[in-house]
Write an enzyme that holds these catalytic residues in place. Structure first.
Site, PDB file in Angstrom:
ATOM      1  N   TYR A   1       0.857  -1.194   0.000  1.00 19.74           N
ATOM      2  CA  TYR A   1       0.000   0.000   0.000  1.00 19.74           C
ATOM      3  C   TYR A   1       0.891   1.241   0.000  1.00 19.74           C
ATOM      4  CZ  TYR A   1      -3.140   3.713   1.414  1.00 19.74           C
ATOM      5  OH  TYR A   1      -3.843   4.892   1.447  1.00 19.74           O
TER       6      TYR A   1
ATOM      7  N   GLU B   1      -3.059   7.757  -4.203  1.00 20.87           N
ATOM      8  CA  GLU B   1      -3.073   6.439  -3.559  1.00 20.87           C
ATOM      9  C   GLU B   1      -2.811   5.366  -4.605  1.00 20.87           C
ATOM     10  OE1 GLU B   1      -5.892   4.629  -0.222  1.00 20.87           O
ATOM     11  OE2 GLU B   1      -6.809   4.428  -2.207  1.00 20.87           O
TER      12      GLU B   1
END
Length: 399
Positions: A109, A197
């Site tokens: 992530y 992101e």
């Protein structure tokens, strides 16, 4: 402003971030053709909507043939994709992105956000990729890596290497991660983004680091500096009320209540919504008409609030400093004469030229409920809504 995954990947690729090969499609037939163009034996078909959690909702499918892609897209196109981020109404799917599948060895992530407390860009990373950051924070908080970027010098290579070490990246792949981090940071800062992101950022079986998914959000107030980003806006993915408001220069956020709010100033708008809640009602929107509350602007605000069929009363709360209460009163009167308003209207004015504004409302002969304080206005709004809802009576003007 949000953009689609395929658009975010195009933007990031321009800053040196590696992304899979893919192509956009607007029909099942075109999606199958795109897969043949890409080549290979496995493809991933992704619904393009402004929401996370697409995989769990059926918006991401792995396919192994043209016919399977066609069947998947027949179902996907036109569907309302409902995820935890869309709400029960979902978002319509009108385009899909077809990518060549990549062999995944591990998932990471990676996110860039603005930390308003420190006034720095914050990098958030985790070795537990493929999960929402909220899930990672709740289930494996120890896996989260954070790093602040000093704006005077930018993201330095040693910081990137520290992040790579904490994520357990193999030494031979460190330089790839450095390029990815620095490219994403440059995209964030140079394009006035508020969020970047990449989830997941994957390490492939053949030792490549690739952004398998990407999201970007941009500061609306800075879009005038980046027309190439402004052109990526997709109104079909926005709340139509908010889209109309933005086109008219109004700050609007739709809510689930039934008392519409027309207020000048964001802080006063928040206080108005809180007071409505305290009085037992539910606000239907946040609407800041700004400092220049001219009659025309107020009339636009009325039309916008009334476009929400859930609105059963309207509260106008104006504290005039830059603007004037008589202007606002003229706008309210003009709006009620031009627009068919079948719900109670409560008006509270304070500040510059308040007496003149009150006289304009009183002389209009319109069924306007007037209030002197915010508490009184909220109570009258809730009371008028309940009375009108339960008895169907027509609200008359009161002083």
């Amino acid at each position: 402003m949000d953009i689609h995954e395929y658009q975010a990947k195009e933007v990031l690729a321009g800053f040196g971030v590696a992304v899979p090969t893919g192509a956009l499609a607007y029909s099942p037939e075109q999606a199958a053709y795109r897969a043949r163009e890409l080549g290979g034996e496995r493809w991933v078909v992704k619904a393009q909507v402004h929401a996370g959690g697409r995989g769990k909702a059926g918006g991401v499918k792995v396919c192994t043939s043209d016919s399977e892609i066609n069947d998947v897209c027949e179902t996907m196109f036109g569907m309302k994709l409902v995820t935890h981020q869309t709400g029960p109404e979902g978002k319509g799917v009108y385009r899909v992105y077809v990518e060549a599948a990549v062999p995944i060895a591990r998932e990471i992530y990676l996110g860039f956000v603005l930390d308003r407390t420190t006034q720095r860009v914050m990098i958030v990373a985790s070795a537990e990729g493929g999960m929402e950051i909220e899930e990672i924070s709740a289930e494996k908080p120890e896996s989260i890596v954070r790093a602040e970027v000093e704006p005077a010098v930018g993201l330095r290579e040693f910081q990137c290497r520290q992040i790579a070490f904490k994520l357990g990246i193999e030494p031979g792949l460190t330089q790839q991660l450095v390029r990815t981090l620095q490219g994403a940071y440059r995209a964030f800062t140079e394009l006035d983004a508020t969020m970047v992101e990449i989830n997941p950022l994957v390490v492939t079986d053949d030792n490549r680091i690739i952004a398998l998914d990407a999201k970007m959000t941009f500061d609306d107030n800075a879009l005038f500096r980046h027309p190439q980003i402004a052109e990526l806006r997709d109104k079909s993915q926005e709340d139509p009320r908010e889209s109309r408001a933005a086109d008219r220069g109004l700050s609007y956020v739709g809510l689930d209540g039934n008392i519409g709010c027309i207020v000048n100033g964001a802080g006063l708008a928040m206080a108005t919504m809180d007071t409505i809640k305290l009085a037992g009602g539910e606000p239907a929107n946040f609407l800041d008409i700004g400092g220049g509350a001219t009659p025309e602007r107020v009339a636009k605000a009325f039309r916008l609030v009334l476009s929400d069929k859930n609105v059963q009363a309207i509260l106008v709360n104006i504290f005039a400093g830059i603007n004037r209460c008589d202007w606002v009163a003229e706008g309210v009167v003009q709006a009620l004469k031009e627009v068919e308003v079948e719900v109670p209207v409560i008006v509270r004015l304070a500040g510059t030229n308040v007496e003149e504004g009150q006289k304009i409302l009183a002389k209009s002969g319109l069924p306007i409920i007037r209030a002197r304080t915010l508490n009184e206005a909220a109570e009258r709004a809730v009371g008028a809504w309940r009375n009108d809802l339960s008895q169907g009576v027509t609200v008359r003007a009161v002083s």
